[in-house]
Write a protein that holds these residues in place. Structure first.
Motif, PDB file in Angstrom:
ATOM      1  N   GLU A  27      21.927  33.108  71.619  1.00 49.09           N
ATOM      2  CA  GLU A  27      22.133  32.128  70.603  1.00 49.09           C
ATOM      3  C   GLU A  27      21.057  31.078  70.451  1.00 49.09           C
ATOM      4  O   GLU A  27      20.475  30.786  71.515  1.00 49.09           O
ATOM      5  CB  GLU A  27      23.391  31.382  70.621  1.00 49.09           C
ATOM      6  CG  GLU A  27      24.778  32.131  70.558  1.00 49.09           C
ATOM      7  CD  GLU A  27      25.774  31.221  71.316  1.00 49.09           C
ATOM      8  OE1 GLU A  27      26.540  30.826  70.348  1.00 49.09           O
ATOM      9  OE2 GLU A  27      25.889  30.976  72.207  1.00 49.09           O
ATOM     10  N   VAL A  28      20.684  30.730  69.149  1.00 50.55           N
ATOM     11  CA  VAL A  28      19.827  29.807  68.940  1.00 50.55           C
ATOM     12  C   VAL A  28      20.639  28.487  68.517  1.00 50.55           C
ATOM     13  O   VAL A  28      21.267  28.552  67.708  1.00 50.55           O
ATOM     14  CB  VAL A  28      18.634  30.155  68.268  1.00 50.55           C
ATOM     15  CG1 VAL A  28      18.070  28.685  67.555  1.00 50.55           C
ATOM     16  CG2 VAL A  28      17.630  30.761  69.075  1.00 50.55           C
ATOM     17  N   ILE A  29      20.413  27.307  69.095  1.00 45.48           N
ATOM     18  CA  ILE A  29      21.339  26.064  68.658  1.00 45.48           C
ATOM     19  C   ILE A  29      20.156  25.226  68.351  1.00 45.48           C
ATOM     20  O   ILE A  29      19.023  25.013  68.703  1.00 45.48           O
ATOM     21  CB  ILE A  29      22.221  25.819  69.623  1.00 45.48           C
ATOM     22  CG1 ILE A  29      21.675  25.119  71.035  1.00 45.48           C
ATOM     23  CG2 ILE A  29      23.448  26.758  70.123  1.00 45.48           C
ATOM     24  CD1 ILE A  29      22.386  24.302  71.851  1.00 45.48           C
ATOM     25  N   ASP A  30      20.971  23.992  67.708  1.00 51.37           N
ATOM     26  CA  ASP A  30      20.319  22.696  67.171  1.00 51.37           C
ATOM     27  C   ASP A  30      20.384  22.072  68.560  1.00 51.37           C
ATOM     28  O   ASP A  30      21.650  21.696  69.045  1.00 51.37           O
ATOM     29  CB  ASP A  30      20.705  22.140  66.196  1.00 51.37           C
ATOM     30  CG  ASP A  30      20.146  20.872  66.050  1.00 51.37           C
ATOM     31  OD1 ASP A  30      19.750  20.082  66.906  1.00 51.37           O
ATOM     32  OD2 ASP A  30      20.344  20.209  64.627  1.00 51.37           O
ATOM     33  N   PRO A  31      19.231  21.652  69.281  1.00 51.35           N
ATOM     34  CA  PRO A  31      19.335  21.058  70.450  1.00 51.35           C
ATOM     35  C   PRO A  31      20.148  19.510  70.458  1.00 51.35           C
ATOM     36  O   PRO A  31      20.866  19.082  71.438  1.00 51.35           O
ATOM     37  CB  PRO A  31      17.913  20.744  71.072  1.00 51.35           C
ATOM     38  CG  PRO A  31      17.077  21.011  70.074  1.00 51.35           C
ATOM     39  CD  PRO A  31      17.770  21.874  68.769  1.00 51.35           C
ATOM     40  N   ASP A  32      20.141  19.026  69.370  1.00 53.41           N
ATOM     41  CA  ASP A  32      20.762  17.771  69.175  1.00 53.41           C
ATOM     42  C   ASP A  32      22.373  17.927  68.924  1.00 53.41           C
ATOM     43  O   ASP A  32      23.061  17.055  69.341  1.00 53.41           O
ATOM     44  CB  ASP A  32      20.077  16.704  68.106  1.00 53.41           C
ATOM     45  CG  ASP A  32      18.512  16.643  68.376  1.00 53.41           C
ATOM     46  OD1 ASP A  32      18.403  16.260  69.456  1.00 53.41           O
ATOM     47  OD2 ASP A  32      17.977  16.747  67.455  1.00 53.41           O
ATOM     48  N   THR A  33      22.678  18.696  67.975  1.00 50.64           N
ATOM     49  CA  THR A  33      24.001  18.917  67.634  1.00 50.64           C
ATOM     50  C   THR A  33      24.908  20.061  68.147  1.00 50.64           C
ATOM     51  O   THR A  33      26.195  20.061  68.153  1.00 50.64           O
ATOM     52  CB  THR A  33      24.274  19.196  66.090  1.00 50.64           C
ATOM     53  OG1 THR A  33      23.548  20.244  65.668  1.00 50.64           O
ATOM     54  CG2 THR A  33      23.457  17.985  65.119  1.00 50.64           C
ATOM     55  N   GLY A  34      24.288  21.042  68.851  1.00 55.86           N
ATOM     56  CA  GLY A  34      24.962  22.116  69.385  1.00 55.86           C
ATOM     57  C   GLY A  34      25.204  23.113  68.437  1.00 55.86           C
ATOM     58  O   GLY A  34      26.029  24.083  68.696  1.00 55.86           O
ATOM     59  N   GLU A  35      24.862  22.578  67.196  1.00 63.27           N
ATOM     60  CA  GLU A  35      25.138  23.840  66.127  1.00 63.27           C
ATOM     61  C   GLU A  35      24.445  25.219  66.112  1.00 63.27           C
ATOM     62  O   GLU A  35      23.408  25.142  66.655  1.00 63.27           O
ATOM     63  CB  GLU A  35      25.124  23.315  64.819  1.00 63.27           C
ATOM     64  CG  GLU A  35      25.667  23.948  63.534  1.00 63.27           C
ATOM     65  CD  GLU A  35      24.593  23.429  62.622  1.00 63.27           C
ATOM     66  OE1 GLU A  35      24.718  24.134  61.350  1.00 63.27           O
ATOM     67  OE2 GLU A  35      24.069  22.337  62.376  1.00 63.27           O
ATOM     68  N   VAL A  36      25.280  26.261  66.204  1.00 61.27           N
ATOM     69  CA  VAL A  36      24.492  27.636  66.130  1.00 61.27           C
ATOM     70  C   VAL A  36      23.658  27.902  65.002  1.00 61.27           C
ATOM     71  O   VAL A  36      24.231  27.468  63.732  1.00 61.27           O
ATOM     72  CB  VAL A  36      25.330  28.835  66.291  1.00 61.27           C
ATOM     73  CG1 VAL A  36      24.860  30.039  66.294  1.00 61.27           C
ATOM     74  CG2 VAL A  36      26.443  28.741  67.444  1.00 61.27           C
ATOM     75  N   LEU A  37      22.508  28.095  65.036  1.00 59.53           N
ATOM     76  CA  LEU A  37      21.461  28.069  63.703  1.00 59.53           C
ATOM     77  C   LEU A  37      21.373  29.656  63.471  1.00 59.53           C
ATOM     78  O   LEU A  37      21.460  30.707  64.489  1.00 59.53           O
ATOM     79  CB  LEU A  37      20.116  27.607  64.189  1.00 59.53           C
ATOM     80  CG  LEU A  37      20.199  26.172  64.774  1.00 59.53           C
ATOM     81  CD1 LEU A  37      18.715  25.646  65.207  1.00 59.53           C
ATOM     82  CD2 LEU A  37      20.481  25.329  63.504  1.00 59.53           C
ATOM     83  N   PRO A  38      21.147  29.926  62.298  1.00 59.87           N
ATOM     84  CA  PRO A  38      20.926  31.480  61.809  1.00 59.87           C
ATOM     85  C   PRO A  38      19.718  31.912  62.163  1.00 59.87           C
ATOM     86  O   PRO A  38      18.628  31.259  62.784  1.00 59.87           O
ATOM     87  CB  PRO A  38      20.764  31.285  60.243  1.00 59.87           C
ATOM     88  CG  PRO A  38      20.675  29.785  59.884  1.00 59.87           C
ATOM     89  CD  PRO A  38      21.078  29.028  61.168  1.00 59.87           C
TER      90      PRO A  38
END
Ligand code: ADP
Ligand code: ZN
Length: 440
Positions: free
Chosen positions: A265-276
Motif C-alpha cells: 500500500e502507499v499511505i499519507d505518512p502524516d495521516t496514515g490514509e491509504v492513497l490511490p
C-alpha cells in the motif's frame, strides 16, 4: 528463460487479489494466535481475525513501525517457536535500532525465490556465473542473492564485499557474467578495473543487480559504461525479508513487487490514509505467507509511487519507483543506517551542545561523512593537539554508536548557523533521488 515462476509472475490481477485474500486471512489468524503484541494492537482497534475477510480489509489492520520492532526486540514479534527457525538476519542499522528478523526454512526459500526471480528478470539463467559482492553475514544482501543464485542453478561466487583486487581476479578468471553488490561498490570496482587497464569490453560481465541504497539514473549510466553491462535495480528490507521484495525487469520502468508474497500500500505518512495508485506516499508492506517474522502493514518510511500500468515484460506485479526519499530523517551512509538523533545523543553524552551539522557527500563513489560540532565555551581555549584529541575521542564514541566512522570537525562556539525554524542538521550533497522516474 523469461520468468523464474511464470504462473506467479504473470498471474492476472484478479487472481493475484484472490490469492492475496486467501493468504491474508490465514496470516492474520496466525499472527493473532502467536504474537500477543500484535493481537493487543488489533484488540485496541476492536478487531478480530474474522473481521478481515479479503485483501480489501487490509486497511483496517493496525500499522507496525520501526519503534514497535525496537520495543519487541529481540523475539517479541516471533510467530513460531524459536526452535522452528533456521536463521536470523539483521539490519545494517545500529546498536539502538538494530532489527533482528527470523526465518524458518520456508521463509528462506520464499526469499531466495524472490531473488531468483530478480536474476531471471535481469537476463540470467542457470548457465550464468554470479558474483555476489554484497556483504555476507548479518546483512541480507549477500545471503539473499547467494540463495537466489543457487536456486536458479548458477555457479555462485560468494565473494562478500571488499578485497577488490581479488574480486576482479575471480571475475576475470572464473568468467563472472552477473555482478551483485551495492551500486557504490559496483562503481568502485569499475574504477579499480579501469586503473588496472582492463577495458569495459574485456570483462565477462553482462549484467549487474544493484540495490540496498539509493542511486540515481546518472549513476546507473556510469556503472553501465564503466563495466559494459546492463544495470538492474533491486529493492528490499530486512524486516520484510531482504533484497528481492521488488526487482527490475528488462523494461526498467520501476521495480515489480512480488505480490504473491507481499501486499503493498502507499499511505499519507502524516495521516496514515491509504492513497490511490499513482500517488506519492510511504510504502507499507504486509507479508502474506512468511511464518517466523510475518509483519503486517509495516511502515517502511520509503517514499514511492506505485503503478499498475501494463509492463511489456509480461509480469503483472505492480511496480514501484525507486524510493524518492524517506519520511523520517534516516540517512544511509556507506550502506549503514544513520539517524541524526543518534549523533545528538553521543554529543550530549560527551558534554557537547546539540549544535552540529552532518555533511554527507560522495567522492569517487564513496560516501564521505563529516560532522561539524561546536566546542562548548569552556573547552575552547584548548591547544590544537587538545582539539585533535577531542575530535578523535568523539569520532570513536560515534563509531561505537553508529557502526561507521565519521570525520569530526570541532568548530568555535556559535559558528554553526542557528535556525528560526527547523534546524538544518543534515547537508546531503549526494543528490541520490530524483522525482522524474516514470519515463513512459
Ligand atoms: P538491507 O539490509 O536489506 O539493506 P535495511 O533494512 O538495512 O535492509 O535497509 C533497507 C532500506 O534500504 C530500505 O528501506 C530503503 O530505504 C533502502 N533501499 C534498499 N534497496 C534500495 C534501492 N534499490 N534503492 C534505494 N533504496 C534502497
Ligand atoms: Zn516488467
Amino acid at each position: 528463460m523469461r520468468y523464474f515462476h511464470e504462473t506467479a509472475e504473470t498471474m492476472p490481477a484478479e487472481q493475484i487479489r484472490a490469492l492475496q485474500s486467501e493468504k491474508l486471512c490465514r496470516q492474520v489468524r496466525h499472527v493473532w494466535d502467536h504474537v500477543p503484541f500484535y493481537r493487543k494492537k488489533m484488540e485496541e482497534k476492536g478487531l478480530r481475525p474474522e473481521d478481515i475477510r479479503s485483501i480489501d480489509d487490509l486497511h483496517l489492520l493496525p500499522f507496525l513501525t520501526k519503534a514497535d520492532l525496537r520495543d519487541c526486540y529481540p523475539c517479541g514479534l516471533l510467530a513460531v517457536p524459536k526452535g522452528e527457525c533456521v536463521r536470523i538476519q539483521s539490519t545494517s542499522g545500529t546498536t539502538g535500532r538494530r532489527v533482528v528478523a527470523f526465518y524458518t526454512q520456508h521463509d528462506v526459500d520464499l526469499w531466495e525465490e524472490c531473488c531468483a526471480r530478480a536474476l531471471v528478470a535481469a537476463g540470467a539463467d542457470n548457465e550464468d556465473v554470479v558474483q555476489v559482492a554484497y556483504g555476507y553475514g548479518l546483512f541480507t544482501g549477500g545471503a539473499g542473492l547467494n540463495g537466489g543464485s543457487h536456486k536458479l542453478g548458477c555457479l555462485t561466487l560468494p565473494m562478500s564485499s571488499g578485497n577488490t583486487d581479488r574480486q576482479i581476479q575471480f571475475m576475470m578468471d572464473l568468467g563472472a557474467t552477473v555482478l551483485c553488490c551495492t551500486p557504490s561498490y559496483a562503481a568502485y570496482i569499475a574504477e579499480a578495473m579501469r586503473e588496472k587497464g582492463i577495458r569495459a569490453e574485456d570483462n565477462p560481465l553482462k549484467a549487474g543487480i544493484f540495490g540496498a541504497e539509493p542511486w540515481t539514473e546518472e549513476m546507473r549510466r556510469a556503472i553501465e559504461q564503466g563495466l559494459g553491462i546492463k544495470a538492474y535495480d533491486i529493492y528490499g528490507l530486512t524486516e520484510i525479508s531482504g533484497p528481492g521484495v521488488a526487482f527490475e525487469c528488462q523494461e526498467q520502468q520501476g521495480m515489480h513487487i512480488n505480490e504473491d508474497h507481499f501486499a503493498v500500500e502507499v499511505i499519507d505518512p502524516d495521516t496514515g490514509e491509504v492513497l490511490p495508485e499513482g500517488s506519492r506516499g510511504e510504502l507499507v508492506f504486509t507479508c502474506l505467507d512468511k511464518e517466523a517474522f510475518p509483519l503486517l502493514r509495516y511502515r517502511t518510511r520509503d517514499i514511492c509511487v506505485l503503478s499498475r500500468k501494463k509492463c511489456s515484460c509480461g509480469r503483472t506485479f505492480i511496480r514501484m519507483t525507486k524510493p524518492m526519499g524517506r519520511s523520517d530523517d534516516m540517512l544511509i551512509i556507506r550502506g549503514v543506517n544513520v539517524f541524526p538523533s543518534q549523533i545528538e545523543t553521543v554529543l550530549l553524552q560527551q558534554g557537547y551542545t546539540p549544535n552540529y551539522q552532518i555533511i554527507v557527500d560522495r567522492v569517487n563513489n564513496t560516501d564521505t561523512f563529516d560532522v561539524l560540532v561546536e566546542l562548548p565555551e569552556e573547552r575552547f581555549t584548548d591547544t590544537v593537539s587538545g582539539v585533535t584529541e577531542q575530535e578523535k575521542k568523539l569520532a570513536a564514541a560515534m563509531q561505537s554508536m553508529l557502526g561507521i566512522h565519521p570525520v569530526i570537525r570541532l568548530v568555535g562556539p556559535h559558528t554553526i548557523a542557528r535556525s528560526e525554524g527547523k534546524a538544518v542538521r543534515v547537508v546531503d550533497k549526494r543528490k541520490l533521488t530524483s522525482d522524474s522516474q516514470w519515463k513512459g
